[in-house]
Design an enzyme around this catalytic site. Sequence first.
Site, PDB file in Angstrom:
ATOM      1  N   CYS A 287       0.784  -1.231   0.000  1.00  0.00           N
ATOM      2  CA  CYS A 287       0.000   0.000   0.000  1.00  0.00           C
ATOM      3  C   CYS A 287       0.825   1.294   0.000  1.00  0.00           C
ATOM      4  CB  CYS A 287      -1.039   0.007   1.117  1.00  0.00           C
ATOM      5  SG  CYS A 287      -0.618  -0.958   2.555  1.00  0.00           S
ATOM      6  N   ARG A 316       7.977 -10.607   5.229  1.00  0.00           N
ATOM      7  CA  ARG A 316       7.690 -10.312   6.629  1.00  0.00           C
ATOM      8  C   ARG A 316       8.452 -11.291   7.499  1.00  0.00           C
ATOM      9  NH1 ARG A 316       1.085  -9.567   6.148  1.00  0.00           N
ATOM     10  NH2 ARG A 316       1.183  -8.003   4.500  1.00  0.00           N
ATOM     11  N   GLN A 334       1.004 -11.214  -2.529  1.00  0.00           N
ATOM     12  CA  GLN A 334      -0.405 -10.909  -2.292  1.00  0.00           C
ATOM     13  C   GLN A 334      -1.078 -10.569  -3.608  1.00  0.00           C
ATOM     14  OE1 GLN A 334       0.271  -7.659   0.569  1.00  0.00           O
ATOM     15  NE2 GLN A 334      -0.867  -8.897   2.038  1.00  0.00           N
ATOM     16  N   ASP A 336      -2.960  -8.215  -4.517  1.00  0.00           N
ATOM     17  CA  ASP A 336      -3.311  -6.981  -3.836  1.00  0.00           C
ATOM     18  C   ASP A 336      -3.988  -6.009  -4.794  1.00  0.00           C
ATOM     19  OD1 ASP A 336      -3.429  -5.436  -1.627  1.00  0.00           O
ATOM     20  OD2 ASP A 336      -1.272  -5.148  -1.410  1.00  0.00           O
ATOM     21  N   HIS A 338      -5.620  -1.749  -4.568  1.00  0.00           N
ATOM     22  CA  HIS A 338      -6.092  -0.590  -3.814  1.00  0.00           C
ATOM     23  C   HIS A 338      -7.022   0.218  -4.696  1.00  0.00           C
ATOM     24  CE1 HIS A 338      -2.441  -1.827  -1.651  1.00  0.00           C
ATOM     25  NE2 HIS A 338      -3.233  -1.624  -0.625  1.00  0.00           N
ATOM     26  N   LYS A 418     -14.155  -3.682   7.849  1.00  0.00           N
ATOM     27  CA  LYS A 418     -13.803  -4.576   6.744  1.00  0.00           C
ATOM     28  C   LYS A 418     -14.789  -5.728   6.621  1.00  0.00           C
ATOM     29  CE  LYS A 418     -10.694  -7.286   9.663  1.00  0.00           C
ATOM     30  NZ  LYS A 418      -9.423  -8.007   9.751  1.00  0.00           N
ATOM     31  N   HIS A 464      -8.428  -1.460   0.666  1.00  0.00           N
ATOM     32  CA  HIS A 464      -7.448  -2.536   0.448  1.00  0.00           C
ATOM     33  C   HIS A 464      -8.248  -3.801   0.238  1.00  0.00           C
ATOM     34  CE1 HIS A 464      -4.179  -0.418   2.817  1.00  0.00           C
ATOM     35  NE2 HIS A 464      -5.244   0.114   3.353  1.00  0.00           N
TER      36      HIS A 464
END
Length: 597
Positions: A287, A316, A334, A336, A338, A418, A464
């Site tokens: 992000c 991570r 991911q 991912d 946005h 969420k 997200h």
Amino acid sequence: MASDAKAAAKEVQVEPFPLSTLRHSVSHLMASAVAKLYPNVKFGFGPSIEHGFYYDLEIPEHSLEEKDLRRIEKEMRKIAKRSPELVRTSLSRDEARAQLAAQDQTYKVEAVDLIPKDEEITFYTHGDWSDLCEGPHLDRLDRDYHFKLLSVAGAYWRGDEKRPMLQRIYGTAFWTQEALDAHLAWLEEVKLRDHRRIGTDQDLFSVHPEAGAGFVFWHPRLGVVRHEIEKFWWEEHEARGYKPVYSPHVSRETLFAVSGHLENYGEMMYPAMDLEEQPYRVKPMNCPGHSLIYKDRGRSYRELPMRWAELGTVYRYEKSGVVHGMLRVRGFTQDDSHIFCTPDQLAGEIAGVLDLVKLMLTTFGFDYTAYLATRPVEKSIGEDAIWKAATAALGEGAKLAGIPLELDDGGGAFYGPKIDFKVKDAIGREWQNSTVQCDFNLPERFDLEYTDSDGQKKRPIMIHRAVLGSLERFVGGLIEHFAGRFPFWLAPEQIAVIPIREEHADYARSLAAKLEAEHFRVDCMDDPSHMNKRIKQAQERQVPYMLVVGEREEADGTCAVRRRGTRDQAVVPFERVLEVVRDLRSRRSLEVPALDT
RNA sequence: GCUGCUGUAGCUCAGUGGUAGAGCACUUCCUUGGUAAGGAAGAGGUCACGGGUUCAAGUCCCGUCAGCAGCUCCA
């Protein structure tokens, strides 16, 4: 079905206690057996859980092993026979504390203090063993039931890693032998489906000490699976107006200071590397990068919503004890995206995301449940009005998408509400992958703006969302969901062509060439080993279709189709095979249907 | 990270302090086989890594790395 239901109803009538009560009582029985065998034992908690029960205990002089479990089971049966009556008694708080202290049950003394002031303090006793417990329990331990102790492991007292570690024994219990056997068979099935085992057997992926724990190497056979998923993913995203973006894996540390990750997520991040006296970091999330792209120039309301997607690989730091095959790793990709939008657009955008989630999960054959997670009670940022509006927008989006929501009250992130999805796999286990999160925090931190129609600068909302979660976890889960039997469109090898004798190899190769010309994944197994062996190999690699060809097939332009997991020998024209596999692939079907003429 | 267990051939696993083993996989040769393992021979090992005890260590002890079952945490 009807007779099953009747049988179940009958069992409920015969057994007046719920399964959880049985299991709780069996955990007491187990504890008393342990006390007999190891007199210095101190007890923690021993509840019933989803598939059985456990008891946490401390035995200073002994580390329990699997073989001890058989001894404990034996002792349990003895005690159940000898002292079957379970008696409930009540004590005052001080009496309870004094009694437990006298027995040196330090954890239980602590447990007394955890009981709310207005509640009665009760003990359950059978034979000479007694336990602080609110119940309820069976009336007698010599009722007809069946149990098994399953495993031992460490567990922190009260789940706190700063407190002592106790030994935990897991077990399970059922009213009938059949139900126990069925559960043990289910556990075997879980083992058989283990993606690590299938991964090795089918040459799908590996991890290496040389590379470090938690870093997955995708082998070619799994590489195709991932590639097919990514193609599907991009197709669906492009069709919905998502644009691909790409962001670097390494950035100056200041980026993560701005985003707040350094402060809130620093423990999960890899340490800084210094380049020309500047600290740089490997990204733990995508992000911040996407926020920079947004911020690169002024934005107009006319541009919104903007949907940016990236299969973004993040790293991570995960504690060494938690890494697990492909399901919990230190580097992962991911799926991912946005979405930047105005408050007015939020509900519509949510609906679009949920619709996409529904399509993708369904394509992989998952049942799902969606949960609306609302503002947490502790710390969270943003005005209450925005939270309310966003939460309402999530609800409205779900309505638009036709997805019912369960409530996860207070389960939201600190930066916004969420919707999380839980999927149920082929053997009933739950996984959490998909998530859709509203974020009021990052737009604030990066000072993201757009100019609205009234000429005013306004703050966009950032959504997200990940559909698959991470490709590692998702594909690891898929391996278990499908038990290594990927649907046709995903299978590493889709079709094996097997000539019976060497003289049929040319015909086999001609069929394989036609399939390859249409980009099917074909293995022409024309090596000179025996046909039975090749069939076995193809079967073990879970190839959906085998085309066995010999004299008759060559003469007729046909092939004998053997389906994965069957002994089919349907002789059909090759053209028919082509039709079927084209159809299966284009529909991304989960079926591997029988072929007939 | 913590507790416990484990690490022997590509895989699954035997191995009593005294010469390193099996099955499958692999290579070569033979086998022409109609739906889940044809036969024979061969090759393959720093017994995870580093220390220690011992006349002698795959085996006993310590450390490191990795794996497994959980706990805590998580996409």
